[in-house]
Design a protein around this motif. Structure first.
Motif, PDB file in Angstrom:
ATOM      1  N   VAL A   1       0.692  -1.021   0.161  1.00  0.00           N
ATOM      2  CA  VAL A   1       0.351   0.137  -0.245  1.00  0.00           C
ATOM      3  C   VAL A   1       0.846   1.224   0.208  1.00  0.00           C
ATOM      4  O   VAL A   1       0.237   2.196  -0.512  1.00  0.00           O
ATOM      5  CB  VAL A   1      -1.133   0.184   1.135  1.00  0.00           C
ATOM      6  CG1 VAL A   1      -1.675   1.519   1.641  1.00  0.00           C
ATOM      7  CG2 VAL A   1      -1.723  -1.191   1.014  1.00  0.00           C
ATOM      8  N   LEU A   2       2.096   1.264   0.524  1.00  0.00           N
ATOM      9  CA  LEU A   2       2.867   2.517   0.959  1.00  0.00           C
ATOM     10  C   LEU A   2       3.571   2.961  -0.657  1.00  0.00           C
ATOM     11  O   LEU A   2       3.538   3.184  -1.162  1.00  0.00           O
ATOM     12  CB  LEU A   2       3.743   2.245   2.237  1.00  0.00           C
ATOM     13  CG  LEU A   2       3.413   2.123   3.347  1.00  0.00           C
ATOM     14  CD1 LEU A   2       4.922   1.667   3.994  1.00  0.00           C
ATOM     15  CD2 LEU A   2       3.146   3.005   2.989  1.00  0.00           C
ATOM     16  N   ILE A   3       3.787   2.111  -1.469  1.00  0.00           N
ATOM     17  CA  ILE A   3       4.140   1.801  -3.189  1.00  0.00           C
ATOM     18  C   ILE A   3       3.238   2.308  -3.831  1.00  0.00           C
ATOM     19  O   ILE A   3       3.859   2.944  -4.318  1.00  0.00           O
ATOM     20  CB  ILE A   3       5.588   0.711  -2.950  1.00  0.00           C
ATOM     21  CG1 ILE A   3       6.431   0.109  -1.920  1.00  0.00           C
ATOM     22  CG2 ILE A   3       5.948   0.817  -4.631  1.00  0.00           C
ATOM     23  CD1 ILE A   3       7.600   0.948  -1.892  1.00  0.00           C
TER      24      ILE A   3
ATOM     25  N   ALA B   1       3.968   5.798  -5.308  1.00  0.00           N
ATOM     26  CA  ALA B   1       3.913   5.825  -6.384  1.00  0.00           C
ATOM     27  C   ALA B   1       3.156   7.655  -7.655  1.00  0.00           C
ATOM     28  O   ALA B   1       2.985   8.392  -8.096  1.00  0.00           O
ATOM     29  CB  ALA B   1       4.076   4.708  -7.357  1.00  0.00           C
ATOM     30  N   LEU B   2       2.106   7.299  -6.332  1.00  0.00           N
ATOM     31  CA  LEU B   2       0.307   8.166  -6.862  1.00  0.00           C
ATOM     32  C   LEU B   2       0.821   9.725  -7.276  1.00  0.00           C
ATOM     33  O   LEU B   2       0.361  10.544  -7.328  1.00  0.00           O
ATOM     34  CB  LEU B   2      -0.757   7.405  -6.923  1.00  0.00           C
ATOM     35  CG  LEU B   2      -1.012   5.876  -7.323  1.00  0.00           C
ATOM     36  CD1 LEU B   2      -2.893   5.477  -6.322  1.00  0.00           C
ATOM     37  CD2 LEU B   2      -1.554   5.811  -8.419  1.00  0.00           C
ATOM     38  N   SER B   3       1.704   9.758  -5.256  1.00  0.00           N
ATOM     39  CA  SER B   3       1.664  11.074  -4.658  1.00  0.00           C
ATOM     40  C   SER B   3       2.869  11.592  -5.617  1.00  0.00           C
ATOM     41  O   SER B   3       2.774  13.423  -5.773  1.00  0.00           O
ATOM     42  CB  SER B   3       1.668  10.904  -3.413  1.00  0.00           C
ATOM     43  OG  SER B   3       2.820  10.342  -2.752  1.00  0.00           O
ATOM     44  N   ALA B   4       3.902  10.854  -6.232  1.00  0.00           N
ATOM     45  CA  ALA B   4       4.930  11.546  -6.794  1.00  0.00           C
ATOM     46  C   ALA B   4       4.167  11.933  -7.839  1.00  0.00           C
ATOM     47  O   ALA B   4       5.104  13.528  -8.509  1.00  0.00           O
ATOM     48  CB  ALA B   4       6.307   9.979  -6.923  1.00  0.00           C
ATOM     49  N   ILE B   5       3.845  11.179  -8.663  1.00  0.00           N
ATOM     50  CA  ILE B   5       3.052  11.782  -9.926  1.00  0.00           C
ATOM     51  C   ILE B   5       2.384  13.139  -9.600  1.00  0.00           C
ATOM     52  O   ILE B   5       2.634  14.225 -10.854  1.00  0.00           O
ATOM     53  CB  ILE B   5       1.984  11.015 -10.359  1.00  0.00           C
ATOM     54  CG1 ILE B   5       2.883   9.599 -10.677  1.00  0.00           C
ATOM     55  CG2 ILE B   5       1.537  11.155 -11.811  1.00  0.00           C
ATOM     56  CD1 ILE B   5       1.997   8.545 -11.533  1.00  0.00           C
TER      57      ILE B   5
ATOM     58  N   ILE C   1      11.840  10.623 -10.910  1.00  0.00           N
ATOM     59  CA  ILE C   1      10.992   9.739  -9.883  1.00  0.00           C
ATOM     60  C   ILE C   1       9.682   9.358  -9.738  1.00  0.00           C
ATOM     61  O   ILE C   1       9.538   8.769  -8.822  1.00  0.00           O
ATOM     62  CB  ILE C   1      10.954  10.633  -8.264  1.00  0.00           C
ATOM     63  CG1 ILE C   1      12.812  10.852  -7.619  1.00  0.00           C
ATOM     64  CG2 ILE C   1      10.368  10.416  -6.583  1.00  0.00           C
ATOM     65  CD1 ILE C   1      13.070  11.925  -6.721  1.00  0.00           C
ATOM     66  N   ALA C   2       8.795   9.972  -9.874  1.00  0.00           N
ATOM     67  CA  ALA C   2       7.600   9.622 -10.968  1.00  0.00           C
ATOM     68  C   ALA C   2       7.515   8.441 -11.756  1.00  0.00           C
ATOM     69  O   ALA C   2       6.974   7.622 -11.108  1.00  0.00           O
ATOM     70  CB  ALA C   2       7.070  10.793 -11.113  1.00  0.00           C
ATOM     71  N   ALA C   3       8.340   8.302 -12.358  1.00  0.00           N
ATOM     72  CA  ALA C   3       8.152   7.337 -13.757  1.00  0.00           C
ATOM     73  C   ALA C   3       9.013   6.165 -12.678  1.00  0.00           C
ATOM     74  O   ALA C   3       8.655   4.899 -13.201  1.00  0.00           O
ATOM     75  CB  ALA C   3       9.124   7.499 -14.950  1.00  0.00           C
ATOM     76  N   LEU C   4      10.089   6.079 -11.646  1.00  0.00           N
ATOM     77  CA  LEU C   4      10.436   5.145 -10.900  1.00  0.00           C
ATOM     78  C   LEU C   4       9.562   4.450 -10.169  1.00  0.00           C
ATOM     79  O   LEU C   4       9.666   3.746  -9.644  1.00  0.00           O
ATOM     80  CB  LEU C   4      12.002   5.646 -10.490  1.00  0.00           C
ATOM     81  CG  LEU C   4      12.854   5.627 -11.011  1.00  0.00           C
ATOM     82  CD1 LEU C   4      14.255   6.353 -10.541  1.00  0.00           C
ATOM     83  CD2 LEU C   4      13.410   4.509 -11.287  1.00  0.00           C
ATOM     84  N   GLY C   5       9.121   5.623  -9.323  1.00  0.00           N
ATOM     85  CA  GLY C   5       7.694   5.015  -8.940  1.00  0.00           C
ATOM     86  C   GLY C   5       6.928   3.971  -9.186  1.00  0.00           C
ATOM     87  O   GLY C   5       6.573   3.219  -8.329  1.00  0.00           O
TER      88      GLY C   5
END
Length: 215
Positions: A117-119, A123-127, A158-162
Motif C-alpha cells: 500500500v505504501l508503494i 507512486a501516485l503522490s509522486a505523480i 522519481i515519478a517514473a521510478l515510482g
C-alpha cells in the motif's frame, strides 16, 4: 513621596511631553523639499535617477496589481501546493524502503505486507507532486540554472521510478514470481529512494540555499 522627588518627577514628565512638541515644531519650520525647490533661484527639478526610480516602481506596482487571467491564476495557485504535496512521496518511499530493509536483515517477512500500500500511495503522490512542480516552475527556459533543471527532471524521473517500483512490487507479490521480479523491485526501490533524498536536498537548496544543511 517627598516634595523633592515630586518636583523631579514633574520636571522629567514635562520634558518628555514637550520634547515631541518641540521636534514637531522644528519639523514644521523646516521647508519641505518641494517648497525649497519652488523658491527663486532654486533647482526645481529632482535628480533624474530619483524620478526614474519612482516612476519605475509605480509602474511595477501597477503591473503587479493588474488582474491575471483565470487560467494563469489557477496554474500559479496549484503550483504553490508543490512544497506541501511533495512531502508525501518522500515520506512514503523512505518508510517503505526502511521496512523492506528491516524485513531482509531481520528476516521478518511480515514487515513487507504493508509496503504494498505504501508503494502504491507513494507512486501516485509522486505523480501529483511532479505535476505540481511543473506548474510551479513553468516550462524550461534558456536562462534556467543547473539546480532548477536537475530538480525538475529528477522529480519527473522519481515519478517514473515510482511507477516502476509499484509494478515490480505487484509482480513480486505473486506466487509464481521469481528472483528476477524481486530483484527488479529491490533495485527500483533503492533507486527511487536515493533519487528522493537527492531531490529533497535540491529542493532545500532552491528554497534556503546550498548551505541549508551545513552543520
Amino acid at each position: 513621596m517627598s516634595s523633592r522627588w515630586m518636583a523631579a518627577v514633574l520636571t522629567v514628565g514635562a520634558l518628555l511631553v514637550t520634547a515631541p512638541a518641540r521636534s514637531h515644531e522644528d519639523h514644521e519650520k523646516a521647508p519641505p523639499p518641494a517648497a525649497a525647490a519652488a523658491r527663486p533661484g532654486a533647482t526645481a527639478a529632482a535628480p533624474p535617477s530619483v524620478v526614474d526610480h519612482a516612476a519605475t516602481g509605480h509602474a511595477a506596482s501597477e503591473a503587479a496589481a493588474e488582474p491575471k487571467p483565470m487560467p494563469q491564476r489557477l496554474v500559479r495557485w496549484l503550483g504553490r501546493w508543490h512544497p506541501a504535496v511533495v512531502h508525501f512521496p518522500i515520506a512514503l518511499f523512505l518508510v517503505a524502503a526502511v521496512l523492506e530493509a528491516a524485513a531482509v536483515w531481520g528476516r521478518r517477512a511480515w514487515l513487507t505486507d504493508g509496503t504494498r500500500v505504501l508503494i502504491a500511495l507513494a507512486a501516485l503522490s509522486a505523480i501529483g507532486a511532479a505535476a505540481l512542480g511543473w506548474l510551479a516552475m513553468g516550462l524550461p527556459g534558456p536562462v534556467e540554472d543547473a539546480t532548477h533543471t536537475l530538480h525538475r527532471w529528477l522529480g519527473t524521473g522519481i515519478a517514473a521510478l515510482g511507477l516502476l517500483a509499484w509494478w515490480a512490487k505487484e509482480r513480486s507479490m505473486r506466487r509464481q514470481s521469481g528472483r528476477a521480479a524481486r530483484g527488479l523491485y529491490a533495485a527500483a526501490l533503492a533507486a527511487v529512494t536515493l533519487a528522493v533524498l537527492l531531490n529533497a536536498w535540491l529542493g532545500g537548496a532552491l528554497t534556503h540555499g546550498v548551505n541549508h544543511l551545513r552543520f
